[in-house]
Design an enzyme around this catalytic site. Structure first.
Site, short mmCIF file in Angstrom:
data_model
loop_
_atom_site.label_atom_id
_atom_site.label_comp_id
_atom_site.label_asym_id
_atom_site.label_seq_id
_atom_site.Cartn_x
_atom_site.Cartn_y
_atom_site.Cartn_z
N LYS A 131 7.77 -30.31 -10.10
CA LYS A 131 8.76 -30.71 -9.10
C LYS A 131 8.74 -29.68 -7.98
CE LYS A 131 12.64 -30.75 -7.50
NZ LYS A 131 12.81 -30.53 -6.04
N GLU A 142 13.23 -17.26 -11.80
CA GLU A 142 12.98 -16.20 -10.81
C GLU A 142 13.87 -16.52 -9.63
OE1 GLU A 142 12.22 -14.72 -7.78
OE2 GLU A 142 10.02 -14.84 -7.74
N CYS A 200 10.84 -13.84 -1.64
CA CYS A 200 11.82 -13.36 -2.63
C CYS A 200 11.79 -11.85 -2.74
CB CYS A 200 11.59 -14.03 -3.98
SG CYS A 200 9.90 -13.96 -4.54
N GLU A 204 21.30 -12.05 -0.67
CA GLU A 204 19.98 -12.45 -0.19
C GLU A 204 20.13 -13.36 1.03
OE1 GLU A 204 17.56 -15.24 -2.51
OE2 GLU A 204 15.95 -13.77 -2.40
#
Ligand code: TXE
Length: 490
Positions: free
Chosen positions: A173, A248, A282, A383
C-alpha cells in the site's frame, strides 16, 4: 491498464473509484489511478492468505526466491530512467535524487538476495545425547506493507525485498499521494515471475484501506513507515489480533557541531542535512545544535547558502530543489513557521513562498532558518517535515548531548568534530537509531535503520530487517523416546 494487482491480475477498484495524481511542481493532475476501497483491500489480503497457505512460495528454495530478487534488480536498472522520471513527477524531487533512489532500491534487492542465503537455522546443544534440538525459521505469513510519500519506492523496497525473500505473501500500500513507482515495481515483480497472489497491490487512502490491512485476522505482520499519529493508530489496530508490527515514525534529528570543525565543510553538511528534498526526510537534520563560539559564523554561512538554492522542476538540469509534496503538506509547514514566530524564534531567512512567477502553481517553500531557539519550543520538538532549520547553542559537550537527546524521537543524529575521542563519546551518548560522525544522511542496505523511543519499533535493512519477516521455531526431537515418569500416582 488498471493499477490494482490482486491474485496475479490487474484490476480496477470494485467500486470503480479513481484518484487524480498531482504533480507538485505545477499543481496539475498528470494521471488518474484506480482507488481501492475496503473491499479491494480485503480481496488483496485474502489473495495473499491463499497464496501463503496453499501456494508454493513459502517452501520454494531460498536460492530461487533470491534469484527472483536479482531478476527484479536487473529490471529496475533496465527501467531506471522511466522509474526515476515517474518518481520526480510524483514527488517533485530532482531527477538526480530519483536516479539515486532507483539505484538504492536496486542495491536493496541485491543485498537481500545475498543476505537470505546466510544460514540462520542452528543446532542447539541441550546437554542430552538423546535429543536433537534445532532452531529453524519460517516466513511469518501475510504482510501488509504501508509506505509514505517522501521516498515512495525506496521505503517500499526496504519492506518488500526482505519480506519476499523470506517467503511471505505481501499486500503493498503506497501513499495515495505518490503511488506510481510502486505500480511500476509490481509490474517488474510480475515480469520477474513472482507467483500469483504472493504480491498484491492496493492503492487508496489510508482511512479507506488502512483498517483492513492493519486489523484483518488474515494479516500476520504490518510494516509501516509514516507519521507518528498514524503509527499509533496502526499499533492499536493491530493489537486485537496481536500482529507483528514494525513502525518507523520519523524523527527530530539533532546535528551537533563543535567549534573545531572546518567551517565550510560544516556549513555544507548542515545545509545538505536539512534542505535535501526540502526537508521531507524522516532523518532530516532539522535541529542545529552548535557550539557558541562558531555559531554566528556557521549560521551566517548556512543562511547565505540557503538563499542560493535553485528551485524549479526536478526534471530540469541544474535545479537543486523541488517543491513540497502537496498543497496540504505546505500548509502544515507554513503553520509551523507561524508557530515558530509566535514562540519567539528569530527568522533569519525563508518563512515564505518564493516570488518567482514560474513557481506559483507548485507547492514551493523557501528554505527557512530560525535562530534563537530553545528546547521548550514546539518548533524544536515536533517534526515539521519541511525545509525548516532551528538553531540552538551550547557551551559544553555535556550540554550538547543533553540537547541532542532532549526529544521524544530517536531516529538519527549527528556530531561534527575533528576530535576523534569526542566524536566517539557523543555518538555513544546519543539515543538515536543512527548516528553519523562528520557526515549527515548516508545509509547502506547492510546496516540497520530504525528508531528508538517514539521514532518506532523494529528495524529495516541489515540482517535485522530480514529477521522481522521470519518466525523462529524450536524443534526438539527425542531420539530415544521414554516415558517421562513424572506422575507416578503413588
Ligand atoms: O503520513 P501518514 P502523512 C510524517 C510527516 C508528515 C506526517 C503526516 O511529519 O507531515 O507524517 O504525513 C497510510 N491505516 N511523515 O499524512 O498518514 C497512508 O495512506 C493504515 C513521516 O502523509 O502517516 C500512507 O500510505 N495506513 C514519514 C502512509 O500511511 C494508513 C514519512 C503514511 O501516511 C492509515 C511521511 C491508516 N489508518 C510522513 N492512514 C517518515 N517516517 O519517513 C494513513 N495510512
Amino acid at each position: 491498464m488498471p493499477e490494482l494487482f490482486v491474485a496475479g491480475e490487474w484490476r480496477s477498484a470494485l467500486a470503480g473509484e479513481t484518484r487524480e495524481v498531482v504533480n507538485p511542481y505545477d499543481g496539475r493532475t498528470f494521471t488518474v489511478v484506480d482507488e481501492a476501497g475496503a473491499a479491494d483491500a480485503e480481496a488483496a489480503v485474502l489473495a495473499a492468505r491463499a497464496a501463503f497457505d496453499a501456494g508454493t512460495w513459502p517452501s520454494t528454495p531460498v536460492a530461487e526466491r533470491a534469484a527472483l530478487l536479482e531478476r527484479t534488480a536487473d529490471l529496475l536498472q533496465r527501467d531506471r530512467e522511466e522509474i526515476a522520471r515517474t518518481e520526480t513527477l510524483d514527488t517533485g524531487k530532482t531527477l538526480a535524487e530519483a536516479r539515486i533512489d532507483v539505484d538504492d532500491v536496486t542495491a536493496v534487492f541485491r543485498y537481500y538476495a545475498r543476505e537470505a542465503l546466510v544460514e540462520v537455522d542452528r543446532t542447539v546443544d541441550t546437554g542430552r545425547d538423546d535429543v536433537l534440538s534445532r532452531v529453524v525459521h519460517h516466513p511469518v505469513g501475510v504482510c501488509s506493507l504501508i509506505a509514505p510519500w517522501n521516498y515512495p519506492l525506496l521505503q517500499m523496497s526496504w519492506k518488500v525485498a526482505p519480506a519476499l525473500v523470506a517467503g511471505n505473501a505481501v499486500v503493498l500500500k503506497p501513499s495515495e499521494v505518490t503511488p506510481l513507482s510502486t505500480v511500476h515495481l509490481v509490474r517488474l515483480l510480475a515480469e520477474a515471475g513472482v507467483p500469483d497472489g504472493v504480491v498484491n497491490l492496493v492503492l487508496g487512502g489510508g482511512a479507506a484501506v488502512g483498517p483492513t490491512l492493519t486489523s484483518h485476522p488474515a494479516v500476520d505482520l504490518v510494516s509501516f513507515t509514516g507519521g507518528l499519529a498514524t503509527g499509533r493508530g496502526i499499533l492499536k489496530a493491530a493489537a486485537d489480533t496481536v500482529k507483528r508490527v514494525t513502525v518507523e515514525l520519523g524523527g527530530k534529528n539533532p546535528n551537533i557541531v563543535f567549534a573545531d570543525v572546518d567551517l565550510e565543510v560544516a556549513v555544507d553538511t548542515v545545509l545538505t542535512g536539512v534542505f535535501l528534498h526540502s526537508g521531507q526526510v524522516c532523518s532530516s537534520g532539522t535541529r542545529l545544535i552548535v557550539e557558541e563560539s562558531i555559531a554566528d559564523d556557521l549560521v551566517a554561512g548556512v543562511v547565505e547558502r540557503a538563499r542560493r538554492i535553485r528551485f524549479g522542476s526536478g526534471l530540469v538540469d541544474g535545479v537543486e530543489s523541488g517543491p513540497l509534496v502537496s498543497a496540504q503538506h505546505r500548509e502544515k509547514v507554513e503553520a509551523y513557521v507561524t508557530l515558530g514566530l509566535e514562540e519567539g524564534a528569530t527568522l533569519l531567512t525563508g518563512g515564505r513562498r518564493p516570488d518567482d512567477p514560474d513557481l506559483q502553481r507548485g507547492f514551493f517553500y523557501e528554505p527557512t532558518v530560525f535562530d534563537g531557539c530553545d528546547r521548550s519550543m514546539r518548533i524544536v520538538q515536533e517534526e515539521t517535515f519541511g525545509p525548516i532549520l532551528t538553531v540552538e547553542r551550547f557551551r559544553t559537550e555535556a550540554e550538547a548531548v543533553a540537547l541532542g537527546n532532549d526529544t521524544t524521537y530517536g531516529l538519527a543524529g549527528a556530531v561534527q568534530t575533528l576530535d576523534v575521542d569526542r566524536g566517539d563519546r557523543v555518538a555513544a551518548a546519543l539515543k538515536h537509531g543512527t548516528v553519523w560522525i562528520n557526515d549527515f544522511g548516508p545509509y547502506v542496505p547492510q546496516a540497520e535503520w530504525g528508531g528508538q523511543r517514539m521514532s518506532g519499533n523494529g528495524r529495516e535493512l541489515g540482517p535485522s530487517g530480514l529477521a522481522e519477516y521470519r518466525e523462529s521455531k524450536h524443534v526438539w526431537r527425542n531420539t530415544r523416546p521414554a516415558a517421562p515418569g513424572w506422575f507416578t500416582g503413588s
